[in-house]
Design an enzyme around this catalytic site. Structure first.
Site, mmCIF file in Angstrom:
data_model
loop_
_atom_site.group_PDB
_atom_site.id
_atom_site.type_symbol
_atom_site.label_atom_id
_atom_site.label_comp_id
_atom_site.label_asym_id
_atom_site.label_seq_id
_atom_site.Cartn_x
_atom_site.Cartn_y
_atom_site.Cartn_z
ATOM 1 N N ASN A 108 9.646 10.943 -7.234
ATOM 2 C CA ASN A 108 8.292 10.430 -7.473
ATOM 3 C C ASN A 108 8.020 10.031 -8.926
ATOM 4 O OD1 ASN A 108 8.118 12.181 -4.865
ATOM 5 N ND2 ASN A 108 6.362 10.838 -4.790
ATOM 6 N N TYR A 113 14.485 5.483 6.347
ATOM 7 C CA TYR A 113 14.782 5.179 4.933
ATOM 8 C C TYR A 113 15.752 6.217 4.360
ATOM 9 C CZ TYR A 113 13.425 5.230 -0.134
ATOM 10 O OH TYR A 113 13.386 5.246 -1.507
HETATM 11 N N1 LIG Z 1 9.567 4.761 -7.739
HETATM 12 C C1 LIG Z 1 10.115 5.888 -7.332
HETATM 13 O O1 LIG Z 1 9.643 6.960 -7.657
HETATM 14 C C2 LIG Z 1 11.355 5.896 -6.506
HETATM 15 C C3 LIG Z 1 11.649 7.105 -5.897
HETATM 16 C C4 LIG Z 1 12.800 7.211 -5.146
HETATM 17 C C5 LIG Z 1 13.637 6.140 -5.033
HETATM 18 N N2 LIG Z 1 13.348 4.976 -5.638
HETATM 19 C C6 LIG Z 1 14.321 3.889 -5.469
HETATM 20 O O2 LIG Z 1 14.406 3.139 -6.680
HETATM 21 C C7 LIG Z 1 14.570 1.758 -6.398
HETATM 22 C C8 LIG Z 1 13.481 0.930 -7.095
HETATM 23 O O3 LIG Z 1 12.209 1.422 -6.719
HETATM 24 P P1 LIG Z 1 10.844 0.814 -7.260
HETATM 25 O O4 LIG Z 1 9.868 1.918 -7.232
HETATM 26 O O5 LIG Z 1 11.077 0.068 -8.515
HETATM 27 O O6 LIG Z 1 10.500 -0.196 -6.075
HETATM 28 P P2 LIG Z 1 9.960 -1.710 -6.117
HETATM 29 O O7 LIG Z 1 9.622 -2.073 -4.726
HETATM 30 O O8 LIG Z 1 8.902 -1.834 -7.138
HETATM 31 O O9 LIG Z 1 11.241 -2.535 -6.607
HETATM 32 C C9 LIG Z 1 12.248 -2.982 -5.767
HETATM 33 C C10 LIG Z 1 12.527 -4.436 -6.118
HETATM 34 O O10 LIG Z 1 13.634 -4.888 -5.335
HETATM 35 C C11 LIG Z 1 13.383 -6.222 -4.946
HETATM 36 N N3 LIG Z 1 14.149 -6.538 -3.733
HETATM 37 C C12 LIG Z 1 14.048 -5.908 -2.533
HETATM 38 N N4 LIG Z 1 14.891 -6.492 -1.649
HETATM 39 C C13 LIG Z 1 15.524 -7.496 -2.313
HETATM 40 C C14 LIG Z 1 16.484 -8.459 -1.926
HETATM 41 N N5 LIG Z 1 16.953 -8.502 -0.673
HETATM 42 N N6 LIG Z 1 16.934 -9.328 -2.852
HETATM 43 C C15 LIG Z 1 16.442 -9.297 -4.123
HETATM 44 N N7 LIG Z 1 15.526 -8.420 -4.540
HETATM 45 C C16 LIG Z 1 15.056 -7.511 -3.645
HETATM 46 C C17 LIG Z 1 11.878 -6.272 -4.693
HETATM 47 O O11 LIG Z 1 11.380 -7.613 -4.745
HETATM 48 C C18 LIG Z 1 11.351 -5.374 -5.801
HETATM 49 O O12 LIG Z 1 10.984 -6.129 -6.940
HETATM 50 C C19 LIG Z 1 14.581 1.648 -4.868
HETATM 51 O O13 LIG Z 1 15.908 1.638 -4.433
HETATM 52 C C20 LIG Z 1 13.903 2.912 -4.398
HETATM 53 O O14 LIG Z 1 14.349 3.301 -3.125
HETATM 54 C C21 LIG Z 1 12.195 4.826 -6.347
HETATM 55 O O1 LIG Z 2 8.802 8.451 -4.878
HETATM 56 C C1 LIG Z 2 9.784 9.045 -4.395
HETATM 57 O O2 LIG Z 2 10.403 9.903 -4.985
HETATM 58 C C2 LIG Z 2 10.218 8.719 -2.982
HETATM 59 O O3 LIG Z 2 9.221 9.157 -2.155
HETATM 60 C C3 LIG Z 2 8.257 8.300 -1.643
HETATM 61 O O4 LIG Z 2 7.759 9.037 -0.563
HETATM 62 P P1 LIG Z 2 6.446 9.879 -0.671
HETATM 63 O O5 LIG Z 2 6.407 10.750 -1.865
HETATM 64 O O6 LIG Z 2 6.237 10.550 0.619
HETATM 65 O O7 LIG Z 2 5.419 8.675 -0.773
HETATM 66 P P2 LIG Z 2 3.986 8.503 -1.359
HETATM 67 O O8 LIG Z 2 3.397 7.271 -0.758
HETATM 68 O O9 LIG Z 2 4.024 8.546 -2.820
HETATM 69 O O10 LIG Z 2 3.168 9.732 -0.736
HETATM 70 C C4 LIG Z 2 3.134 11.028 -1.263
HETATM 71 C C5 LIG Z 2 2.286 11.915 -0.367
HETATM 72 O O11 LIG Z 2 0.930 11.475 -0.421
HETATM 73 C C6 LIG Z 2 0.395 11.311 0.899
HETATM 74 N N1 LIG Z 2 -0.617 10.218 0.822
HETATM 75 C C7 LIG Z 2 -0.257 8.950 0.511
HETATM 76 C C8 LIG Z 2 -1.210 7.957 0.385
HETATM 77 C C9 LIG Z 2 -2.578 8.260 0.585
HETATM 78 O O12 LIG Z 2 -3.504 7.403 0.473
HETATM 79 N N2 LIG Z 2 -2.901 9.530 0.909
HETATM 80 C C10 LIG Z 2 -1.974 10.526 1.029
HETATM 81 O O13 LIG Z 2 -2.337 11.674 1.339
HETATM 82 C C11 LIG Z 2 1.612 11.041 1.764
HETATM 83 O O14 LIG Z 2 1.348 11.387 3.112
HETATM 84 C C12 LIG Z 2 2.652 11.934 1.109
HETATM 85 O O15 LIG Z 2 2.498 13.256 1.587
HETATM 86 C C13 LIG Z 2 8.873 7.000 -1.136
HETATM 87 O O16 LIG Z 2 9.632 7.233 0.012
HETATM 88 C C14 LIG Z 2 9.789 6.371 -2.095
HETATM 89 O O17 LIG Z 2 9.164 5.521 -2.985
HETATM 90 C C15 LIG Z 2 10.656 7.286 -2.885
HETATM 91 O O18 LIG Z 2 11.947 7.201 -2.349
#
Ligand SMILES: NC(=O)c1ccc[n+]([C@@H]2O[C@H](COP(=O)([O-])OP(=O)(O)OC[C@H]3O[C@@H](n4cnc5c(N)ncnc54)[C@H](O)[C@@H]3O)[C@@H](O)[C@H]2O)c1
Ligand SMILES: O=C(O)[C@H]1O[C@H](OP(=O)(O)OP(=O)(O)OC[C@H]2O[C@@H](n3ccc(=O)[nH]c3=O)[C@H](O)[C@@H]2O)[C@H](O)[C@@H](O)[C@@H]1O
Length: 387
Positions: A212, A183
């Site tokens: 996060n 990823y």
């Molecule tokens: N939530 C976080 O903290 C976090 C952290 C780091 C990066 N991101 C990035 O931010 C973006 C959004 O994250 P999120 O947490 O909202 O995730 P999410 O999974 O809730 O949202 C992603 C959305 O994209 C849609 N999608 C995926 N593939 C698609 C496709 N081929 N066509 C149309 N729609 C599609 C999914 O259906 C989903 O609704 C992602 O690119 C993710 O990598 C999120």
């Molecule tokens: O949110 C982000 O900024 C990014 O990091 C996340 O990665 P990560 O933080 O590793 O994912 P989480 O599932 O939120 O896990 C956080 C930590 O909790 C731990 N974990 C997770 C789930 C659980 O049940 N128990 C547990 O100990 C994981 O091993 C990891 O160390 C995801 O890769 C993405 O959504 C995003 O790009």
């Protein structure tokens, strides 16, 4: 008449049309909500699902009716994509597979989703001179330099060895067999491609690296609004355990550190990027809360306390259990050790700072989780298993 909304340089903000890809997800739903509630902008909301934005789409009597239009499409194969990008002023790409449980078990889908599927979006923006805000991730930093120092080295305490800076820090991933990094690597390559399009072809872009972001509507609760065997991100995993009264599972001892930011704070930063293109174009922004750092073990303990407060249920006697990463995620998992965002660039360009403490954001998020899921979980638990 309402007074004109001004950008950070005092200029009136003109209403625009935004093509938001992945608008039906966690971040997209909050961004759509903000844009509808607080701005005059129009949104084409593209996604394969719309459950998380249904409340914004109907009924027709909503104050923003006509300003948000849902297009159910998969960007992998849909010829409508280019047309929608062409008629919008700005494209925001959020679509991705972004749950760590997928990175080592579905590496091909992960790489296709985060790199190959994003290529046409970048191309259409570049060819049609449209601005692009692309969502990358803090995972592009991988591990900290400090993680390679001896455990007892005093340098591990020196911020130079762990603070993550957009324009200085290297991207440090594990070996290829550690498929966890599929990823991060795909996201890094699309960042480089976008940056190259900016340098060679003049694409106006902004890259966001979320650290996060958490809050209501993140991911799913297994067996309720997602697959029973699915493994969401940590907030939903721990919420699921708390709702079911099970101990929270700590992967490899829960020693990894994370900084969590409240989704509503983070969305403020995205709105500033949308409305201040002169300050945001050509930039890569960390968006996180360096003051909210915890180990995953501390997060589990805090969530147990907060959940007990908001649900009125006594905390579990044994709130956590240890589980190996191999057992939990399977072969090829690896982890980021520590994630502290440097805030210099976003402070300088947009004057943005996060506000919400970890306790407060967990309180509002777990209140939402309890209200939304507690009854449904009780019913599932009470149901006899079919023989
Ligand atoms: N939530 C976080 O903290 C976090 C952290 C780091 C990066 N991101 C990035 O931010 C973006 C959004 O994250 P999120 O947490 O909202 O995730 P999410 O999974 O809730 O949202 C992603 C959305 O994209 C849609 N999608 C995926 N593939 C698609 C496709 N081929 N066509 C149309 N729609 C599609 C999914 O259906 C989903 O609704 C992602 O690119 C993710 O990598 C999120
Ligand atoms: O949110 C982000 O900024 C990014 O990091 C996340 O990665 P990560 O933080 O590793 O994912 P989480 O599932 O939120 O896990 C956080 C930590 O909790 C731990 N974990 C997770 C789930 C659980 O049940 N128990 C547990 O100990 C994981 O091993 C990891 O160390 C995801 O890769 C993405 O959504 C995003 O790009």
């Amino acid at each position: 008449m309402a007074s004109a909304r001004l950008d950070l340089d005092g200029n009136p903000i003109k209403p625009i049309t935004i093509c938001m890809i992945g608008a039906g997800g966690f971040i997209g739903s909050h961004l759509c909500e903000k844009l509808m509630n607080e701005t005059p902008h129009k949104v084409f909301a593209l996604d394969v699902y719309n459950d998380k934005i249904k409340h914004l789409l109907e009924p027709d009597t909503l104050p923003w009716a006509g300003r948000i239009q849902f297009h159910r499409l998969n960007i992998k194969h849909d010829s409508r994509l280019e047309g929608l990008i062409k008629i919008a002023d700005l494209t925001i790409n959020l679509a991705a597979i972004c749950t760590p449980a997928d990175y080592n078990t579905r590496p091909l889908d992960t790489i296709y989703s985060n790199f190959i599927d994003a290529l046409p979006v970048v191309k259409y923006c570049s060819e049609n001179n449209k601005r692009l805000i692309h969502f990358s991730t803090c995972e592009v930093y991988g591990k900290t330099i400090g993680s390679f120092l001896p455990k007892d080295s005093a340098l591990r305490q020196d911020p130079a060895y762990y603070v993550l800076k957009e324009d200085e820090s290297p991207c440090i991933f594990g070996s290829i067999e550690k498929q966890r990094w599929s990823y991060a690597c795909a996201k890094q390559l699309i960042e480089r491609l976008i940056y190259g399009e900016g340098a060679e072809n003049g694409l106006e872009f902004t890259i966001v690296r979320p650290f996060n972001w958490i809050g209501p509507r993140m991911d799913f609760i297994p067996g309720i609004d997602g697959p029973s065997e699915g493994v969401p991100r940590v907030l939903a995993c721990f919420s699921n355990n708390l709702l079911r009264g099970e101990p929270l599972k700590l992967v490899d001892g829960g020693q990894s550190q994370r900084t969590f930011v409240y989704i509503k704070d983070a969305i403020e930063a995205v709105l500033l990027m949308i409305e201040n293109p002169a300050r945001a174009n050509g930039q890569i922004f960390n968006v996180g809360n360096p003051n909210n750092e915890v180990t995953v073990r501390q997060l589990a303990e805090m969530m147990s306390q907060v959940y007990s407060k908001v649900s009125g249920e006594a905390p579990l006697e044994k709130p956590t259990i240890d589980v190996s990463s191999k057992e939990f995620y399977g072969e090829g998992y690896d982890d980021s050790d520590k994630r502290i965002p440097d805030m210099t660039i976003i402070n300088r360009q947009l004057g943005w700072n996060p506000k919400t403490s970890l306790w407060d954001l967990l309180e509002s998020t777990l209140t939402y989780q309890h209200r939304t899921y507690a009854e449904a979980i009780k019913k599932v638990i009470a149901k006899p298993v079919a023989s």
